[in-house]
Write an enzyme that holds these catalytic residues in place. Structure first.
Site, PDB file in Angstrom:
ATOM      1  N   ARG A  81     -20.192 -61.585  -8.932  1.00 18.10           N
ATOM      2  CA  ARG A  81     -21.280 -62.268  -7.482  1.00 18.10           C
ATOM      3  C   ARG A  81     -21.922 -63.805  -7.627  1.00 18.10           C
ATOM      4  NH1 ARG A  81     -26.630 -58.416  -8.518  1.00 18.10           N
ATOM      5  NH2 ARG A  81     -26.766 -58.671 -11.075  1.00 18.10           N
ATOM      6  N   GLU A 120     -31.587 -62.867  -5.757  1.00 22.77           N
ATOM      7  CA  GLU A 120     -32.327 -62.885  -6.299  1.00 22.77           C
ATOM      8  C   GLU A 120     -31.634 -64.539  -6.988  1.00 22.77           C
ATOM      9  OE1 GLU A 120     -31.269 -60.088  -9.875  1.00 22.77           O
ATOM     10  OE2 GLU A 120     -32.524 -59.194  -9.606  1.00 22.77           O
ATOM     11  N   GLU A 296     -37.387 -54.280  -6.924  1.00 23.36           N
ATOM     12  CA  GLU A 296     -36.383 -53.402  -8.007  1.00 23.36           C
ATOM     13  C   GLU A 296     -36.970 -53.034  -9.245  1.00 23.36           C
ATOM     14  OE1 GLU A 296     -32.868 -55.458  -8.392  1.00 23.36           O
ATOM     15  OE2 GLU A 296     -32.293 -55.497  -6.641  1.00 23.36           O
ATOM     16  N   GLN A 345     -21.609 -49.393 -13.548  1.00 25.29           N
ATOM     17  CA  GLN A 345     -21.604 -47.870 -14.064  1.00 25.29           C
ATOM     18  C   GLN A 345     -22.692 -47.488 -14.393  1.00 25.29           C
ATOM     19  OE1 GLN A 345     -17.589 -47.162 -15.262  1.00 25.29           O
ATOM     20  NE2 GLN A 345     -17.093 -48.494 -13.892  1.00 25.29           N
ATOM     21  N   HIS A 347     -25.790 -48.744 -15.182  1.00 25.83           N
ATOM     22  CA  HIS A 347     -27.177 -48.661 -14.824  1.00 25.83           C
ATOM     23  C   HIS A 347     -26.878 -47.211 -14.006  1.00 25.83           C
ATOM     24  CE1 HIS A 347     -30.296 -50.866 -13.043  1.00 25.83           C
ATOM     25  NE2 HIS A 347     -29.762 -51.314 -12.882  1.00 25.83           N
TER      26      HIS A 347
HETATM   27  C1  GAL Z   1     -30.611 -57.184 -10.360  1.00 26.53           C
HETATM   28  C2  GAL Z   1     -29.971 -56.967  -9.036  1.00 26.53           C
HETATM   29  C3  GAL Z   1     -29.461 -55.985  -8.690  1.00 26.53           C
HETATM   30  C4  GAL Z   1     -28.780 -55.572  -9.821  1.00 26.53           C
HETATM   31  C5  GAL Z   1     -29.684 -55.385 -11.066  1.00 26.53           C
HETATM   32  C6  GAL Z   1     -29.442 -54.630 -11.904  1.00 26.53           C
HETATM   33  O1  GAL Z   1     -31.223 -58.494 -10.909  1.00 26.53           O
HETATM   34  O2  GAL Z   1     -30.748 -57.761  -8.507  1.00 26.53           O
HETATM   35  O3  GAL Z   1     -28.220 -56.588  -7.711  1.00 26.53           O
HETATM   36  O4  GAL Z   1     -27.752 -56.184 -10.333  1.00 26.53           O
HETATM   37  O5  GAL Z   1     -30.697 -56.713 -11.457  1.00 26.53           O
HETATM   38  O6  GAL Z   1     -30.245 -54.736 -12.790  1.00 26.53           O
END
Ligand code: GAL
Length: 639
Positions: A81, A120, A296, A345, A347
Site C-alpha cells: 500500500r 496515515e 484506530e 493476519q 494483527h
Molecule cells: C495502521 C493502519 C491500518 C493497519 C494498522 C495495523 O497503521 O492505518 O490500516 O495497517 O495500522 O496496526
C-alpha cells in the site's frame, strides 16, 4: 457492533479495487448494502478515501504513479500500500477523480457522518520520493524559493566541495551521493516533500468540501508526528479535527526498545510506555481546536513492531479512557475482525478470524459502557500551566546533522515531557508560532533555527522559557549564524556557544545546582557567558545552566532528576501546585475531571482533594487500573 456499544464505523479506506474494478466501471452496490446494514443498527459511517491503495490497473496505466525510494534509488512496486508519489500529476488527477466520485455519491447521504482522507499520510516512509516527477517539482520549488541560482548556491554554501550549480535544472535529489550530501540541500528537500504532501492532501480536502454536506466532517488519521515527515500543523489545517492511530504497545516497542534501559523496557512492554503514549496523544490534541478522535486503537497484539506482545488485562480499557483524558471525543478500534489472509493476519481484532469474540472483547464491552456512563468527553479541558515546544524544522535539522549517533530530538523531548509528567502537570504541545502567554513555563528542548520575532515574544511573555542545547544553532538555511549560536538568543542571554562536543552513552559530566549534584550526557556545549548569569556550574568549572530573567539555557542534556527539580522550582515560584508521582503513575485533567492512571505493577494510593467525588474507582489504584474524580473547585476554561 451495535451490541458491543459501538456507534461509528470507518470503512472503505483501501477499497479502490472494489469500488472501481475496471477503469471507469464503478460498483457501489456492495457499499450501499454495507451502509444499509450499518444504518439499520444506528451506526454512523466514516468513509475513507481509498487513495492509499491505487489498484493494479491504474498503476499499469500510469506507471509514473509509483514513487522512487530515496535510499535505494529503486521504484517502489505494487503489492502492498501507499505505492504512490505525491508529485505524480497522473496520481493527483486520479485520486481526485475517485474522491469526487465518492463525495458526489455520498456527500449528502445521512448514513455518512464524515470522511477520512487517505490513510496515515507519510506512513512507511512515503513522504520522500526521488522519482523524475519529484525531482522536476523540486527544481520548480527551488526556483520559487530562491529566485536565482546564485542565491541558492550562496544559501546552501555550495562553494564547498565545488557543489555549485549553473541553473535550477541541474539540481538533483540529495540521495545516493558518495558521502553525505549538503545538509542545506537535504533540508530543502524535506521541506519540499512536506509541501508536496500537504498540497496533495489540501486538494483532496477541497474536493470533498466542494461536495459534502456541512454535517459531515473531514478528518485524517495521523501517525506519530515525526513519522509523517511533514509539517503536521499545515497538514491538519484544512481538517475539522485530527484523528490519531494509537498503538501503545507497537509504538513503545518500535520507538523505545533500544532507547530505554532493558529493565525499564521490560516493565512497559505489555502496558505501553505511560509517557510516550500520552506525549503522542498531546501532540495530536495540539493539531486542532476541537477534540480529536482515535481512529484506530490497538485491541490486542499487532504484527508490525519488532516484538508484538499482548496488552495486560486492563490496558485496553486504560488506553481508551486515557485518550478521553487527553481530549479525545471518540475512540475507535482497529480492527473489527482479524483478517485470516494477507499482510495483517497476525494483527488482533475485536473478533477472531473465525468471527468469535477475541480475548479482549469483554474488557472492551465493559469500557464502552463505562465511558458512556461516566460521560468522560466533557467539552472543556483545563488550561495547562506548562507547555513543551516542538518544531518540525528542528526535527529535520537534528536528524540530518546527528553530530552524535545517539542524539534523537524525540528522546530529548520525551525526557522534558516526562519531567513535567512526574510533577503531575497537564502539558500543552505548542509550536514557535503559538502564543506563549497562557503558560508559567515553556520548555523548548531544541528550537534549532529561531527568528527574532520569537525571541521578542518569548521575552514579553510571562512564562519562564527553558531552552535546551542546539537552540538557535542554525539559520533558516542550515548554516551557523554569523554571530554564532544561540543566534538571536545570544543577546538576551548574554552567551555565546564557542564549542560543541558529543559523548558516548555512559560518559557523564556532573554539575551542581542549589547544592545538589546532577549529571548530563551525550551533548555538551562550552559557553562564553558573564558569571553573574550562570545558575549552575559543571564540576570542571564550565557553565551548565544560564538564566537571565525569564530565559534559561541548558548547555547540555541533563538527567531527568534535574529537569524535575528545575521545573518544580519555577512552578513553586509561580504558585503552580505540583505532585511528585512515581514512574508509571500519571495524572491528567479534563474539564472538572481528574484522571489518574497506574501503568505500574503495584498499587498506588493517590492524593485526592477533599471535595472530590469519584466517578470511576477510588484513591487506591491497582496495577493497570485507573481512577477518575470530579473536583468541583477546578477552574475550567477554553476547550
Ligand atoms: C495502521 C493502519 C491500518 C493497519 C494498522 C495495523 O497503521 O492505518 O490500516 O495497517 O495500522 O496496526
Amino acid at each position: 457492533m451495535a451490541e458491543l456499544g459501538l456507534s461509528v464505523v470507518r470503512i472503505g479506506e483501501f477499497a479502490w479495487s472494489r469500488l472501481e474494478p475496471q477503469p471507469g466501471q464503478l460498483e457501489f452496490e456492495w457499499l450501499d448494502r454495507a451502509l444499509d446494514t450499518l444504518a439499520a443498527e444506528g451506526l454512523g459511517v466514516i468513509i475513507g478515501t481509498p487513495t492509499a491503495t491505487p489498484p493494479k490497473w491504474l498503476i499499469d496505466q500510469y506507471p509514473d504513479i509509483l514513487a522512487t525510494d530515496p535510499s535505494t534509488g529503486r521504484v517502489r512496486r505494487f503489492g502492498s500500500r501507499r505505492h504512490y508519489d505525491f508529485s505524480s500529476a497522473d496520481y493527483r488527477r486520479e485520486s481526485l477523480r475517485i474522491t469526487a466520485m465518492l463525495a458526489d455519491r455520498y456527500g449528502q447521504d445521512p448514513r455518512i457522518v464524515g470522511w477520512q482522507t487517505d490513510n496515515e499520510l507519510g506512513c512507511h516512509d512515503t513522504t520522500l520520493s526521488i522519482s523524475p516527477a519529484a525531482v522536476a517539482a523540486f527544481r520548480v520549488w527551488c526556483a520559487e524559493r530562491y529566485g536565482s541560482i546564485d542565491t541558492l548556491n550562496a544559501a546552501w554554501g555550495n562553494v564547498f566541495w565545488s557543489m555549485e550549480y549553473r541553473d535550477f535544472d541541474a539540481i538533483d535529489a540529495p540521495y545516493g551521493t558518495v558521502t553525505e550530501p549538503n545538509p542545506a540541500h537535504q533540508l530543502a528537500y524535506r521541506r519540499f516533500a512536506s509541501d508536496q504532501l500537504i498540497d496533495f492532501h489540501g486538494a483532496m480536502v477541497a474536493a470533498l468540501r466542494a461536495r459534502i454536506d456541512q454535517q459531515q466532517f473531514v478528518t485524517h488519521n495521523f501517525i506519530p508526528m515525526s513519522d509523517t515527515a511533514a509539517d503536521n500543523a499545515a497538514l491538519a489545517a484544512p481538517l475539522d479535527f485530527p484523528s490519531y492511530d494509537s498503538y501503545p504497545l507497537g509504538r513503545t516497542d518500535e520507538i523505545l526498545h533500544d532507547r530505554v534501559p532493558a529493565e525499564e523496557f521490560a516493565a512497559v512492554q505489555r502496558t505501553g510506555h505511560p509517557d510516550l503514549t500520552a506525549f503522542l496523544l498531546d501532540q495530536v490534541r495540539a493539531l486542532g481546536d476541537r477534540p480529536f478522535w482515535i481512529m484506530e486503537q490497538q485491541p490486542g497484539p499487532v504484527n508490525w513492531a519488532p516484538a508484538n506482545p499482548s496488552p495486560l488485562p486492563g490496558m485496553v480499557r486504560l488506553w481508551t479512557i486515557e485518550a478521553f483524558a487527553h481530549g479525545a471525543d471518540c475512540v475507535s478500534f482497529f480492527r473489527w475482525r482479524q483478517a485470516p489472509f494477507a499482510q495483517e493476519q497476525m494483527h488482533a481484532g475485536l473478533r477472531r478470524p473465525d468471527d468469535a469474540p477475541a480475548r479482549r472483547w469483554p474488557e472492551i464491552a465493559a469500557v464502552i459502557a463505562e465511558v458512556q456512563t461516566a460521560a468522560l468527553s466533557a467539552p472543556t479541558t483545563v488550561q495547562a500551566p506548562v507547555a513543551l515546544l516542538t518544531d518540525v524544522d528542528s526535527e529535520w535539522i537534528t536528524n540530518i546533522e546527528r553530530q552524535s549517533a545517539d542524539y534523537r530530538l524525540g528522546n530529548v523531548q520525551l525526557e522534558f515531557y516526562r519531567a513535567f509528567r512526574e510533577l503531575g502537570l497537564n502539558i500543552d504541545i505548542v509550536s514557535a508560532n503559538d502564543p506563549l502567554d497562557h503558560y508559567a513555563l515553556v520548555a523548548v528542548p531544541c528550537l534549532a533555527s529561531i527568528d527574532t520575532s520569537f525571541v521578542e515574544r518569548a521575552k514579553a511573555s510571562k512564562a519562564q522559557i527553558i531552552f535546551g542545547p542546539r537552540s538557535g544553532s542554525k539559520t533558516r538555511e542550515f548554516c551557523i549564524p554569523a554571530e554564532l549560536a544561540p543566534g538571536p538568543l545570544q543577546k538576551p542571554l548574554g552567551l555565546v556557544v564557542t564549542e560543541v562536543e558529543t559523548l558516548r552513552p555512559g560518559a557523564r559530566d556532573a554539575f551542581q545546582w542549589r547544592g545538589q549534584s546532577y549529571r548530563t550526557s551525550l551533548w555538551r556545549e562550552h559557553l562564553e557567558v558573564s558569571q553573574q548569569h550562570v545558575a549552575a556550574h559543571f564540576d570542571d568549572g564550565g557553565p551548565a545552566v544560564v538564566q537571565v530573567g525569564s530565559l534559561s539555557y541548558l548547555a547540555s542534556l541533563p538527567d531527568r532528576d534535574f529537569l524535575v527539580d528545575y521545573f518544580a522550582a519555577f512552578c513553586k515560584q509561580r504558585g503552580i501546585a505540583t505532585q511528585r508521582l512515581p514512574d508509571g503513575v500519571r495524572l491528567r485533567r479534563r474539564g472538572d475531571l481528574t484522571f489518574a492512571f497506574n501503568y505500574s505493577h503495584s498499587s498506588y494510593t493517590i492524593e485526592v482533594p477533599t471535595n472530590s467525588e469519584f466517578v470511576i474507582g477510588n484513591s487506591s489504584i491497582g496495577p493497570q487500573d485507573l481512577a477518575v474524580w470530579r473536583n468541583t473547585n477546578n477552574k475550567t476554561s477554553g476547550n
